[in-house]
Design a protein around this motif. Structure first.
Motif, PDB file in Angstrom:
ATOM      1  N   ALA A 118      90.904  40.975  55.769  1.00 34.82           N
ATOM      2  CA  ALA A 118      91.229  41.629  54.286  1.00 34.82           C
ATOM      3  C   ALA A 118      91.007  41.226  53.134  1.00 34.82           C
ATOM      4  CB  ALA A 118      92.187  42.790  54.528  1.00 34.82           C
ATOM      5  N   LEU A 119      91.662  40.198  53.343  1.00 36.99           N
ATOM      6  CA  LEU A 119      91.979  39.176  51.799  1.00 36.99           C
ATOM      7  C   LEU A 119      91.154  38.706  51.549  1.00 36.99           C
ATOM      8  CD1 LEU A 119      93.372  37.913  50.074  1.00 36.99           C
ATOM      9  CD2 LEU A 119      94.232  36.076  51.378  1.00 36.99           C
ATOM     10  N   MET A 120      89.455  38.372  52.247  1.00 34.81           N
ATOM     11  CA  MET A 120      88.503  37.855  52.196  1.00 34.81           C
ATOM     12  C   MET A 120      88.098  39.044  51.460  1.00 34.81           C
ATOM     13  SD  MET A 120      87.762  34.506  51.881  1.00 34.81           S
ATOM     14  CE  MET A 120      87.977  32.866  52.767  1.00 34.81           C
ATOM     15  N   ALA A 121      88.038  40.303  52.532  1.00 39.68           N
ATOM     16  CA  ALA A 121      86.965  41.390  51.404  1.00 39.68           C
ATOM     17  C   ALA A 121      87.470  41.570  50.338  1.00 39.68           C
ATOM     18  CB  ALA A 121      86.775  42.784  52.657  1.00 39.68           C
ATOM     19  N   ARG A 122      88.784  41.907  50.132  1.00 45.30           N
ATOM     20  CA  ARG A 122      88.881  42.301  48.737  1.00 45.30           C
ATOM     21  C   ARG A 122      88.782  41.093  47.763  1.00 45.30           C
ATOM     22  NH1 ARG A 122      94.368  43.086  52.100  1.00 45.30           N
ATOM     23  NH2 ARG A 122      95.190  41.180  50.426  1.00 45.30           N
ATOM     24  N   LEU A 123      89.048  39.970  48.098  1.00 46.19           N
ATOM     25  CA  LEU A 123      88.991  38.941  47.267  1.00 46.19           C
ATOM     26  C   LEU A 123      87.258  38.891  46.703  1.00 46.19           C
ATOM     27  CD1 LEU A 123      90.919  35.770  48.274  1.00 46.19           C
ATOM     28  CD2 LEU A 123      91.028  37.421  46.180  1.00 46.19           C
ATOM     29  N   GLY A 124      86.148  39.175  47.888  1.00 47.47           N
ATOM     30  CA  GLY A 124      84.913  39.361  47.392  1.00 47.47           C
ATOM     31  C   GLY A 124      84.321  40.745  46.521  1.00 47.47           C
ATOM     32  N   SER A 125      85.558  41.167  46.265  1.00 43.99           N
ATOM     33  CA  SER A 125      85.126  42.363  44.800  1.00 43.99           C
ATOM     34  C   SER A 125      85.395  42.184  44.091  1.00 43.99           C
ATOM     35  CB  SER A 125      85.532  43.607  45.854  1.00 43.99           C
ATOM     36  OG  SER A 125      86.692  43.571  45.497  1.00 43.99           O
ATOM     37  N   VAL A 126      86.742  40.920  43.893  1.00 38.02           N
ATOM     38  CA  VAL A 126      86.982  40.894  42.000  1.00 38.02           C
ATOM     39  C   VAL A 126      86.237  39.712  41.699  1.00 38.02           C
ATOM     40  CG1 VAL A 126      89.599  42.037  42.784  1.00 38.02           C
ATOM     41  CG2 VAL A 126      89.153  39.425  43.176  1.00 38.02           C
ATOM     42  N   ASP A 127      86.563  39.714  39.978  1.00 35.15           N
ATOM     43  CA  ASP A 127      85.903  38.948  39.292  1.00 35.15           C
ATOM     44  C   ASP A 127      86.461  37.786  39.430  1.00 35.15           C
ATOM     45  OD1 ASP A 127      84.016  37.248  37.674  1.00 35.15           O
ATOM     46  OD2 ASP A 127      85.510  37.729  35.439  1.00 35.15           O
ATOM     47  N   LEU A 128      86.306  36.416  39.755  1.00 37.80           N
ATOM     48  CA  LEU A 128      86.239  35.131  40.524  1.00 37.80           C
ATOM     49  C   LEU A 128      85.866  34.056  39.586  1.00 37.80           C
ATOM     50  CD1 LEU A 128      86.868  35.142  43.818  1.00 37.80           C
ATOM     51  CD2 LEU A 128      88.848  35.175  42.366  1.00 37.80           C
ATOM     52  N   ASP A 129      86.009  32.635  39.273  1.00 39.09           N
ATOM     53  CA  ASP A 129      85.634  31.364  38.818  1.00 39.09           C
ATOM     54  C   ASP A 129      84.606  30.835  39.630  1.00 39.09           C
ATOM     55  OD1 ASP A 129      86.356  29.314  39.799  1.00 39.09           O
ATOM     56  OD2 ASP A 129      88.300  29.630  38.652  1.00 39.09           O
ATOM     57  N   PRO A 130      83.516  30.271  39.501  1.00 35.16           N
ATOM     58  CA  PRO A 130      82.525  30.158  39.880  1.00 35.16           C
ATOM     59  C   PRO A 130      82.868  29.450  41.403  1.00 35.16           C
ATOM     60  CG  PRO A 130      82.120  29.794  38.012  1.00 35.16           C
ATOM     61  CD  PRO A 130      83.453  30.397  38.383  1.00 35.16           C
ATOM     62  N   LEU A 131      83.936  28.396  41.400  1.00 34.20           N
ATOM     63  CA  LEU A 131      84.601  27.563  42.215  1.00 34.20           C
ATOM     64  C   LEU A 131      85.552  28.854  43.459  1.00 34.20           C
ATOM     65  CD1 LEU A 131      84.869  25.209  43.804  1.00 34.20           C
ATOM     66  CD2 LEU A 131      87.061  24.364  42.169  1.00 34.20           C
ATOM     67  N   GLN A 132      86.017  29.935  42.357  1.00 27.66           N
ATOM     68  CA  GLN A 132      86.485  30.242  43.714  1.00 27.66           C
ATOM     69  C   GLN A 132      85.493  31.278  44.447  1.00 27.66           C
ATOM     70  OE1 GLN A 132      88.918  31.511  40.891  1.00 27.66           O
ATOM     71  NE2 GLN A 132      90.928  30.536  41.648  1.00 27.66           N
ATOM     72  N   ARG A 133      84.714  32.301  43.724  1.00 29.92           N
ATOM     73  CA  ARG A 133      84.112  33.130  44.312  1.00 29.92           C
ATOM     74  C   ARG A 133      82.759  32.040  45.164  1.00 29.92           C
ATOM     75  NH1 ARG A 133      81.952  34.935  39.909  1.00 29.92           N
ATOM     76  NH2 ARG A 133      80.187  33.048  39.283  1.00 29.92           N
ATOM     77  N   GLU A 134      82.688  30.679  45.052  1.00 34.49           N
ATOM     78  CA  GLU A 134      81.532  30.181  46.616  1.00 34.49           C
ATOM     79  C   GLU A 134      82.887  30.036  47.869  1.00 34.49           C
ATOM     80  OE1 GLU A 134      78.509  28.900  48.337  1.00 34.49           O
ATOM     81  OE2 GLU A 134      78.901  29.865  46.019  1.00 34.49           O
ATOM     82  N   PHE A 135      84.152  29.380  46.906  1.00 37.36           N
ATOM     83  CA  PHE A 135      84.720  29.168  48.486  1.00 37.36           C
ATOM     84  C   PHE A 135      84.976  31.081  48.776  1.00 37.36           C
ATOM     85  CE2 PHE A 135      89.242  29.799  50.520  1.00 37.36           C
ATOM     86  CZ  PHE A 135      89.189  28.676  51.286  1.00 37.36           C
ATOM     87  N   VAL A 136      84.963  31.771  48.145  1.00 31.55           N
ATOM     88  CA  VAL A 136      85.569  33.674  49.417  1.00 31.55           C
ATOM     89  C   VAL A 136      84.383  33.622  49.513  1.00 31.55           C
ATOM     90  CG1 VAL A 136      85.810  36.008  48.905  1.00 31.55           C
ATOM     91  CG2 VAL A 136      86.782  34.032  47.346  1.00 31.55           C
ATOM     92  N   ARG A 137      82.434  32.918  49.406  1.00 28.04           N
ATOM     93  CA  ARG A 137      81.443  33.456  49.982  1.00 28.04           C
ATOM     94  C   ARG A 137      81.690  33.243  51.450  1.00 28.04           C
ATOM     95  NH1 ARG A 137      77.058  32.349  45.732  1.00 28.04           N
ATOM     96  NH2 ARG A 137      75.963  32.058  47.639  1.00 28.04           N
ATOM     97  N   ALA A 138      81.777  31.716  50.639  1.00 33.01           N
ATOM     98  CA  ALA A 138      81.786  30.736  52.291  1.00 33.01           C
ATOM     99  C   ALA A 138      82.571  30.751  53.593  1.00 33.01           C
ATOM    100  CB  ALA A 138      82.381  29.165  51.965  1.00 33.01           C
ATOM    101  N   GLY A 139      83.472  32.051  53.320  1.00 31.11           N
ATOM    102  CA  GLY A 139      84.919  32.074  53.369  1.00 31.11           C
ATOM    103  C   GLY A 139      84.301  33.620  54.813  1.00 31.11           C
ATOM    104  N   ILE A 140      82.921  34.510  53.535  1.00 33.82           N
ATOM    105  CA  ILE A 140      83.073  35.464  54.218  1.00 33.82           C
ATOM    106  C   ILE A 140      81.661  35.504  55.303  1.00 33.82           C
ATOM    107  CG2 ILE A 140      81.611  38.263  53.720  1.00 33.82           C
ATOM    108  CD1 ILE A 140      83.667  37.727  51.007  1.00 33.82           C
ATOM    109  N   TRP A 141      80.965  34.571  54.786  1.00 32.61           N
ATOM    110  CA  TRP A 141      79.683  33.874  55.396  1.00 32.61           C
ATOM    111  C   TRP A 141      80.167  33.109  56.688  1.00 32.61           C
ATOM    112  CZ3 TRP A 141      78.691  29.640  57.658  1.00 32.61           C
ATOM    113  CH2 TRP A 141      77.146  29.572  58.454  1.00 32.61           C
ATOM    114  N   GLU A 142      81.132  32.727  56.803  1.00 32.65           N
ATOM    115  CA  GLU A 142      81.577  32.449  57.852  1.00 32.65           C
ATOM    116  C   GLU A 142      81.948  33.206  59.231  1.00 32.65           C
ATOM    117  OE1 GLU A 142      82.867  29.468  61.249  1.00 32.65           O
ATOM    118  OE2 GLU A 142      81.697  29.179  59.185  1.00 32.65           O
TER     119      GLU A 142
END
Length: 177
Positions: A118-142
Motif C-alpha cells: 500500500a505504501l508503494m502504491a501511495r508513493l507511486g502517485s506522488v511527486d518524487l525526485d528521480p532516484l526516489q521515483r526509480e526506487f519506488v518503480r522498482a518496488g512496484i515492479w517487484e
C-alpha cells in the motif's frame, strides 16, 4: 508427415540406446506438440513396414514410465495460458506418458507485506525526485512479479496436480540475461 521431425525423434531414440539420461530441449510449445504428434500421423498412414515399426518404438519411448516430460513457464498470464493449453493438447493427443514436471522460470516469492504494498502504491502517485521515483518503480515492479508468480503457481499447480519448481530470476549481469 515431415521427414525432419521423424529423423529428430529417431535420433533421440538412438541416444537412449547409449545413455541412461537424455534431455531434449524442445522448441516452443506449438512446435513441440507437432513434433510429438507426428507419430500419431505416421501410425495412421502406415499399416506395416519399417516406418510404422519405428513410429511404434518412438511412441513407446515417449509413453514409457521412465520418460518424463517437463514444461517451463514464466509467471506471465499469456505464457501460463499457453503452457496450460499445450498440456491439455498433449494429454488429448496422448503424448504424455506419466506425470509431467514443471519449472516456473523467473519466479519470485512474496517479500512485501500488505502495508508495504500500500505504501508503494501511495508513493507511486506522488511527486518524487528521480532516484526516489526509480526506487519506488522498482518496488512496484517487484511486487507485480511476486503477485504474478503467486497467481501462476496456483493455476499451474491445479492443472499439473503438483507444485512447480520455482526458478528465481538471474542476478543482474549474469550470463542468462
Amino acid at each position: 508427415p515431415g521427414a525432419r521431425e521423424v529423423v529428430i525423434l529417431s535420433r533421440v531414440g538412438n541416444l537412449l540406446d547409449s545413455y541412461d539420461l537424455v534431455v531434449v530441449d524442445m522448441p516452443a510449445s506449438g512446435h513441440a506438440f507437432s513434433l510429438l504428434d507426428i507419430l500419431r500421423n505416421l501410425l495412421r498412414l502406415f499399416r506395416t513396414g519399417p516406418v510404422r515399426q519405428r513410429a511404434e518404438e518412438m511412441r513407446e519411448m515417449i509413453l514409457a514410465p521412465s520418460t518424463h516430460m517437463v514444461f517451463v513457464s514464466l509467471p506471465e498470464e499469456m505464457v501460463v495460458n499457453e503452457t496450460l493449453e499445450t498440456l491439455a493438447r498433449m494429454r488429448r493427443a496422448d503424448v504424455i506418458g506419466g506425470q509431467p514436471g514443471l519449472f516456473l522460470n523467473r519466479a519470485t516469492l512474496p517479500s512485501l507485506t500488505d502495508d508495504e504494498r500500500a505504501l508503494m502504491a501511495r508513493l507511486g502517485s506522488v511527486d518524487l525526485d528521480p532516484l526516489q521515483r526509480e526506487f519506488v518503480r522498482a518496488g512496484i515492479w517487484e511486487d507485480r512479479l511476486e503477485q504474478a508468480t503467486a497467481a501462476s503457481q496456483g493455476r499451474l499447480r491445479e492443472a499439473f496436480a503438483a507444485a512447480p519448481v520455482l526458478v528465481p530470476p538471474a542476478p543482474h549481469g549474469s550470463p542468462r540475461e
